[in-house]
Design a protein around this motif. Sequence first.
Motif, PDB file in Angstrom:
ATOM      1  N   MET A   1       0.835  -1.195   0.000  1.00 52.78           N
ATOM      2  CA  MET A   1       0.000   0.000   0.000  1.00 52.78           C
ATOM      3  C   MET A   1       0.865   1.238   0.000  1.00 52.78           C
ATOM      4  SD  MET A   1      -1.394  -0.023   3.870  1.00 52.78           S
ATOM      5  CE  MET A   1      -0.486  -0.913   5.079  1.00 52.78           C
ATOM      6  N   LYS A   6       0.643   3.635   5.092  1.00 52.02           N
ATOM      7  CA  LYS A   6       1.452   2.806   5.984  1.00 52.02           C
ATOM      8  C   LYS A   6       1.669   3.527   7.319  1.00 52.02           C
ATOM      9  CE  LYS A   6       4.410   0.989   2.354  1.00 52.02           C
ATOM     10  NZ  LYS A   6       3.734  -0.224   1.997  1.00 52.02           N
ATOM     11  N   GLU A  63       7.032  -4.603   6.397  1.00 51.38           N
ATOM     12  CA  GLU A  63       5.608  -4.832   6.192  1.00 51.38           C
ATOM     13  C   GLU A  63       5.381  -6.225   5.653  1.00 51.38           C
ATOM     14  OE1 GLU A  63       3.537  -2.225   3.518  1.00 51.38           O
ATOM     15  OE2 GLU A  63       1.612  -3.108   4.029  1.00 51.38           O
ATOM     16  N   GLU A  65       3.251  -8.546   3.782  1.00 44.75           N
ATOM     17  CA  GLU A  65       2.171  -8.335   2.827  1.00 44.75           C
ATOM     18  C   GLU A  65       1.974  -9.570   1.975  1.00 44.75           C
ATOM     19  OE1 GLU A  65       1.898  -4.555   1.058  1.00 44.75           O
ATOM     20  OE2 GLU A  65       0.465  -5.199  -0.469  1.00 44.75           O
ATOM     21  N   GLU A  72      -1.959  -7.336   5.156  1.00 44.15           N
ATOM     22  CA  GLU A  72      -0.856  -6.384   5.252  1.00 44.15           C
ATOM     23  C   GLU A  72      -0.683  -6.061   6.729  1.00 44.15           C
ATOM     24  OE1 GLU A  72      -0.587  -3.353   1.719  1.00 44.15           O
ATOM     25  OE2 GLU A  72      -2.431  -3.046   2.826  1.00 44.15           O
ATOM     26  N   ASP A  98       6.928  -5.487   2.015  1.00 48.62           N
ATOM     27  CA  ASP A  98       6.618  -4.413   1.063  1.00 48.62           C
ATOM     28  C   ASP A  98       7.628  -3.266   1.140  1.00 48.62           C
ATOM     29  OD1 ASP A  98       5.178  -3.348  -1.023  1.00 48.62           O
ATOM     30  OD2 ASP A  98       3.664  -2.436   0.250  1.00 48.62           O
TER      31      ASP A  98
HETATM   32 CU   LIG Z   1       1.796  -2.504   1.350  1.00 45.85          CU
END
Ligand SMILES: [Cu+2]
Length: 110
Positions: A1, A6, A63, A65, A72, A98
């Motif tokens: 994202m 985030k 992260e 994900e 996530e 991520d």
């Molecule tokens: Cu992400």
Amino acid sequence: MRINRKLAVLAFTAAAVGAAHAEDLPTFKLEMADGTLKPARIEVPAGKRIKIEVSNSGKGAAEFESVQLRKEKVLAPGADSFVVIAPLSPGEYKFFDDFHQQAQGVIVAK
Ligand SMILES: [Cu+2]
């Protein structure tokens, strides 16, 4: 994202930690650290809800994900959290960091 989202999630995650209730589920550990995943392959039972306890022992954010699993979870350095995954059909489900997209892992449901 996206990165601004985030940061909002990071703040939310910090606030939610105290409220989260541990559930008695088959549990697997994943350690993330600056683009490494330990382990990069996680074998889990198919057809059962599972919990993955994710920790970030790196110096930067991480992260967890998974596009396939629609999960996530952003982790500040030093943070611990978890994701609960609905019962999976047998198969392989990719995940990655991520913030370090070379860090690719797989959850294998059997
Ligand atoms: Cu992400």
